[in-house]
Design a protein around this motif. Structure first.
Motif, PDB file in Angstrom:
ATOM      1  N   ALA A   3       0.510  -0.827  -0.021  1.00 36.36           N
ATOM      2  CA  ALA A   3       0.205   0.039   0.401  1.00 36.36           C
ATOM      3  C   ALA A   3       0.785   1.429   0.400  1.00 36.36           C
ATOM      4  CB  ALA A   3      -0.489   0.068   1.032  1.00 36.36           C
ATOM      5  N   ARG A  48     -12.102   4.324  -7.313  1.00 35.89           N
ATOM      6  CA  ARG A  48     -11.437   3.618  -6.064  1.00 35.89           C
ATOM      7  C   ARG A  48     -11.733   2.170  -5.855  1.00 35.89           C
ATOM      8  NH1 ARG A  48      -7.599   6.942  -1.733  1.00 35.89           N
ATOM      9  NH2 ARG A  48      -6.627   4.964  -0.648  1.00 35.89           N
ATOM     10  N   MET A  93      -4.381   7.790  -4.539  1.00 36.72           N
ATOM     11  CA  MET A  93      -4.608   6.605  -2.950  1.00 36.72           C
ATOM     12  C   MET A  93      -3.393   6.696  -2.629  1.00 36.72           C
ATOM     13  SD  MET A  93      -5.261   3.285  -4.510  1.00 36.72           S
ATOM     14  CE  MET A  93      -3.838   2.154  -4.960  1.00 36.72           C
ATOM     15  N   HIS A 134      -6.972   0.047  -0.913  1.00 35.05           N
ATOM     16  CA  HIS A 134      -5.529   0.660  -1.779  1.00 35.05           C
ATOM     17  C   HIS A 134      -4.537  -1.115  -1.567  1.00 35.05           C
ATOM     18  CE1 HIS A 134      -1.909   3.014  -1.600  1.00 35.05           C
ATOM     19  NE2 HIS A 134      -1.758   2.428  -2.246  1.00 35.05           N
TER      20      HIS A 134
END
Length: 256
Positions: A3, A48, A93, A134
């Motif tokens: 992430a 997302r 992100m 993520h």
């Protein structure tokens, strides 16, 4: 599947992101511009979650538009096509990950110290708990060598370029185990992230909501204990184990 291990963007990178955000709204009156920016943020948020759940191939722009309550044409106006929307999601992100550290009220984290590393891990785990989507996107894209994976790897490379000298120094000082850096980075990212990706499995197995504050705190303590070789804090604050697990745990206690 990271992430990731954070990097603080340079000023010009932040300015570039701001220019991208405002590129389609720069000539609008203030109220219209604010509505357009809000619409863009809502589209990015919905996209997302959709990319995290279905992957790039399974995501559909028309479905994203329906979630946000906008037209398919408006998404294309802001982002062009699905690939450009995906890139905007990834940029947003990683910018959010950087912001999670930049907005820390304790100020700059000095990763040269044990306390600094402890604070860094706490912030990183908190981000992972709040944004499991993520790493889900990372997992989807890591399945094959694609242009999209290459795009994400550039973000990660910037992170690692800054962190390699830091963790190499910590290894030499004996703060963390002196092991192969690749293994170290991916072990750290995995132990910080995966419980929040596997929330449904953990809930069914242990009856624990991993996003609860008690579970996040207990997991943070566990990670710090493993990485820094420290003893954990008061176990009474940990989420309760179900009966079958508690029975199995007590069987492992040596008799005194």
């Amino acid at each position: 599947m990271q992430a990731l291990l954070f990097y603080r963007p340079r000023d010009e990178e932040l300015e570039h992101g701001t220019r991208l955000m405002n590129s389609s709204t720069g000539h609008m009156e203030p109220q219209r511009q604010e509505r357009a920016l809000r619409s863009r943020r809502d589209i990015l948020s919905a996209a997302r979650m959709t990319f995290a759940q279905f992957g790039f191939d399974g995501a559909n722009i028309r479905d994203i538009a329906e979630q946000v309550g906008v037209t398919h044409t408006l998404i294309r106006y802001h982002f062009g096509n699905k690939m450009e929307l995906w890139k905007a999601v990834v940029d947003d992100m990683f910018a959010g990950l950087s912001a999670a550290f930049s907005n820390d009220r304790t100020g700059e984290i000095d990763l040269r110290t044990r306390d600094g590393l402890r604070s860094w891990l706490r912030l990183y785990i908190r981000y992972c708990a709040e944004h499991p989507e993520h790493v889900r996107i990372m997992i989807h894209e890591s399945m094959a060598a694609t242009e999209r994976l290459e795009y994400m790897v550039e973000h990660i490379r910037l992170s690692h370029a800054g962190l390699i000298p830091v963790f190499s120094r910590l290894m030499k000082q004996g703060v963390v185990p002196d092991v192969w850096l690749v293994s170290f980075f991916y072990m750290i990212s995995s132990i910080c992230q995966m419980p929040f990706v596997l929330t449904n499995a953990i809930d069914q197995l242990y009856g624990v909501q991993m996003t609860s504050q008690a579970a996040v705190d207990a997991h943070t303590e566990a990670v710090i204990a493993l990485v820094l070789g420290e003893r954990s804090h008061d176990p009474s604050r940990w989420p309760t184990l179900p009966g079958w697990a508690e029975t199995a745990r007590t069987k492992g206690h040596p008799k005194t």
